[in-house]
Design an enzyme around this catalytic site. Structure first.
Site, PDB file in Angstrom:
ATOM      1  CG  ASN A 161      -0.110  -0.272   2.497  1.00  0.00           C
ATOM      2  OD1 ASN A 161       1.046  -0.689   2.454  1.00  0.00           O
ATOM      3  ND2 ASN A 161      -0.710  -0.012   3.628  1.00  0.00           N
ATOM      4  CG  HIS A 162       3.986   1.667   2.440  1.00  0.00           C
ATOM      5  ND1 HIS A 162       4.600   0.621   3.072  1.00  0.00           N
ATOM      6  CD2 HIS A 162       3.094   2.175   3.329  1.00  0.00           C
ATOM      7  CE1 HIS A 162       4.115   0.507   4.305  1.00  0.00           C
ATOM      8  NE2 HIS A 162       3.194   1.438   4.482  1.00  0.00           N
ATOM      9  CG  HIS A 325      -5.933   6.572   6.903  1.00  0.00           C
ATOM     10  ND1 HIS A 325      -7.162   6.019   6.627  1.00  0.00           N
ATOM     11  CD2 HIS A 325      -5.020   5.608   6.632  1.00  0.00           C
ATOM     12  CE1 HIS A 325      -6.994   4.771   6.209  1.00  0.00           C
ATOM     13  NE2 HIS A 325      -5.715   4.496   6.206  1.00  0.00           N
TER      14      HIS A 325
HETATM   15  P1  5GP Z   1      -3.348   2.567   4.437  1.00  0.00           P
HETATM   16  O1  5GP Z   1      -2.345   3.309   5.199  1.00  0.00           O
HETATM   17  O2  5GP Z   1      -4.593   2.308   5.237  1.00  0.00           O
HETATM   18  O3  5GP Z   1      -2.834   1.338   3.775  1.00  0.00           O
HETATM   19  O4  5GP Z   1      -3.759   3.482   3.205  1.00  0.00           O
HETATM   20  C1  5GP Z   1      -4.141   4.803   3.326  1.00  0.00           C
HETATM   21  C2  5GP Z   1      -5.072   5.234   2.213  1.00  0.00           C
HETATM   22  O5  5GP Z   1      -4.315   5.527   1.041  1.00  0.00           O
HETATM   23  C3  5GP Z   1      -6.078   4.205   1.711  1.00  0.00           C
HETATM   24  O6  5GP Z   1      -7.207   4.185   2.526  1.00  0.00           O
HETATM   25  C4  5GP Z   1      -6.401   4.706   0.305  1.00  0.00           C
HETATM   26  O7  5GP Z   1      -7.516   5.561   0.318  1.00  0.00           O
HETATM   27  C5  5GP Z   1      -5.157   5.478  -0.100  1.00  0.00           C
HETATM   28  N1  5GP Z   1      -4.356   4.845  -1.169  1.00  0.00           N
HETATM   29  C6  5GP Z   1      -4.024   3.548  -1.310  1.00  0.00           C
HETATM   30  N2  5GP Z   1      -3.198   3.372  -2.366  1.00  0.00           N
HETATM   31  C7  5GP Z   1      -2.991   4.607  -2.905  1.00  0.00           C
HETATM   32  C8  5GP Z   1      -2.196   5.110  -3.988  1.00  0.00           C
HETATM   33  O8  5GP Z   1      -1.498   4.397  -4.717  1.00  0.00           O
HETATM   34  N3  5GP Z   1      -2.234   6.460  -4.202  1.00  0.00           N
HETATM   35  C9  5GP Z   1      -2.982   7.317  -3.436  1.00  0.00           C
HETATM   36  N4  5GP Z   1      -2.946   8.624  -3.711  1.00  0.00           N
HETATM   37  N5  5GP Z   1      -3.736   6.867  -2.419  1.00  0.00           N
HETATM   38  C10 5GP Z   1      -3.729   5.542  -2.136  1.00  0.00           C
HETATM   39 MN    MN Z   2       1.995   1.522   6.410  1.00  0.00          MN
HETATM   40 MN    MN Z   3      -0.563   3.888   5.971  1.00  0.00          MN
END
Ligand code: 5GP
Ligand code: MN
Ligand code: MN
Length: 396
Positions: A161-162, A325
């Site tokens: 997810n990063h 978030h």
């Molecule tokens: P988490 O920290 O919970 O994994 O992710 C935080 C938030 O980042 C997610 O809830 C989602 O809305 C957003 N997100 C996930 N992947 C991406 C990405 O590739 N780009 C962007 N701009 N936001 C993302």
């Molecule tokens: Mn993380």
């Molecule tokens: Mn995160």
């Protein structure tokens, strides 16, 4: 305005219709609201089921903190900065810029060597690196054998997810936005303390083992706080190093232009802060939530191709000065992999220079909630400062 949910000994304030929230997440919230130490629970519109505690929740406790609720990526969060470049400065084909960023910022699987000594990067020099690493020697003994890795992973993104993005705001200004946390050392410290908390006698009758707490005034709490705050600092520095690397890449890539940068915005979304409300000192855990005290700048990302919002907090104390978030997951990674194909991914990421292979299907925009509705649901928590759309998205 929030809905109020009963079922705990404190009310649960929730910034979305509880009928829309998965039953599993509602159970998690009720369990938290029944803990004897809990002072208040605020639930953000990006809420969904999470390991340890609901993602998108704020748990304010008196004299207690639940390490599993904080989670394993201590200090995970976002960093963003606006440049003086505009979209007109960018070439149509952004693949070379993406390749350069991918080369400069290691993803960091295994023991990558960081490309920089952070103490040698302008702007990062004066940040107390010596004291920071001296703090390492005070951490729990499990950290001892992991120092090499903690050093080499500083300035690396991490997988899944990063992400790291080049974006444009509605006025055409180019931004860099990135998302990362405390890498392996944060996880090792978190795992260590989560297990220690579960063994404590006062935690044996909880409705959920993940709600095991440390209590203020005990040695275990002091040890956790020491490691927690160090890991939060590591996460912030990790993002600062990557941001500096990316800024250097962009400055070199556009060598003909003088690139200026605004102040960098940085916010954790998995962390603990000591805050006082109505004269009561609380340990506030934001698990998938950002601080949105009056005037605080924050970052709320949508997904790979649905944009990101830069927001300013309105200081709503009912929400313990917090906001969402992100957009939050609509479905689990497993369900996303079953529901979507590479063709869907290509279609949903049109116009963004990014990975479009099967390895990132679980990150497809369709697996996340609609960011516009999530922003609309919290107009009493934050105001929008800028809306960004992605041009380049690097995924770990
Ligand atoms: P988490 O920290 O919970 O994994 O992710 C935080 C938030 O980042 C997610 O809830 C989602 O809305 C957003 N997100 C996930 N992947 C991406 C990405 O590739 N780009 C962007 N701009 N936001 C993302
Ligand atoms: Mn993380
Ligand atoms: Mn995160």
């Amino acid at each position: 305005m929030p809905y109020t949910m009963r079922g705990g000994h404190v009310p649960i304030r929730i910034w979305t219709d509880p009928a829309e929230v998965e039953p599993g997440a509602l159970d998690q919230l009720r369990n938290v609201a029944n803990l004897p130490w809990v002072h208040g629970v605020a639930v953000m519109p990006d809420v969904h089921y999470g390991k340890g505690a609901t993602v998108g929740s704020v748990i304010a406790m008196r004299d207690a903190v639940a390490p599993a609720a904080v989670g394993v990526d201590i200090g995970c969060g976002m960093t963003a900065v606006r440049s003086s470049l505009t979209v007109d400065d960018l070439p149509d084909d952004l693949s070379r810029l993406r390749a350069r960023i991918e080369k400069a910022v290691p993803v960091g699987r295994g023991a990558h060597k960081t490309a920089v000594d952070p103490s040698a990067v302008p702007g990062l020099k004066e940040r107390g690196w010596y004291e920071f690493w001296r703090g390492y020697d005070e951490l729990a003994p499990i950290a001892r054998s992991r120092r090499g890795r903690a050093t080499s992973q500083l300035g690396t993104l991490g997988s899944g997810n990063h992400f790291l993005e080049v974006c444009a705001d509605d006025a055409g200004a180019v931004w860099v936005v990135l998302h990362s946390g405390s890498r392996n050392i944060g996880k090792e410290l978190a795992d260590h303390h989560i297990e220690a908390a579960m063994r404590l006698p006062h935690n044996q009758d909880l409705p959920d083992r993940d709600l095991a707490v440390f209590l203020s005034g005990t040695r275990k709490m002091e040890e956790y706080r020491r490691d927690l705050f160090w890991a939060q600092d590591y996460a912030r520095r990790n993002r600062a190093v990557m941001m500096a690397l990316t800024q250097n890449v962009i400055t070199r890539h556009f060598a003909g232009k003088r690139v200026r940068w605004d102040d960098v915005i940085s916010c954790h979304h998995n962390y603990v802060a000591e805050e006082t409300y109505d004269g009561v000192e609380l340990l506030v855990t934001r698990k998938g939530a950002i601080r949105a005290g009056e005037g605080d700048l924050g970052i709320i990302p949508g997904s790979m191709a649905t944009g990101t919002y830069i927001v300013r907090g309105l200081g709503n104390e009912k929400a313990f000065n917090s906001a969402s978030h992100g957009a939050g997951r609509r479905m689990s990674r497993t369900r996303a992999r079953k529901s979507f194909t590479v063709d869907d991914l290509i279609e949903q990421t049109q116009g963004v220079e990014c990975r479009k292979d099967s390895g990132v299907i679980d990150e497809i925009p369709g697996a996340y909630k609609d960011i516009e509705s999530v922003i609309e649901a919290q107009t009493d928590l934050v105001e929008v400062v800028a809306h960004l759309r992605q041009l380049v998205c690097v995924k770990g």
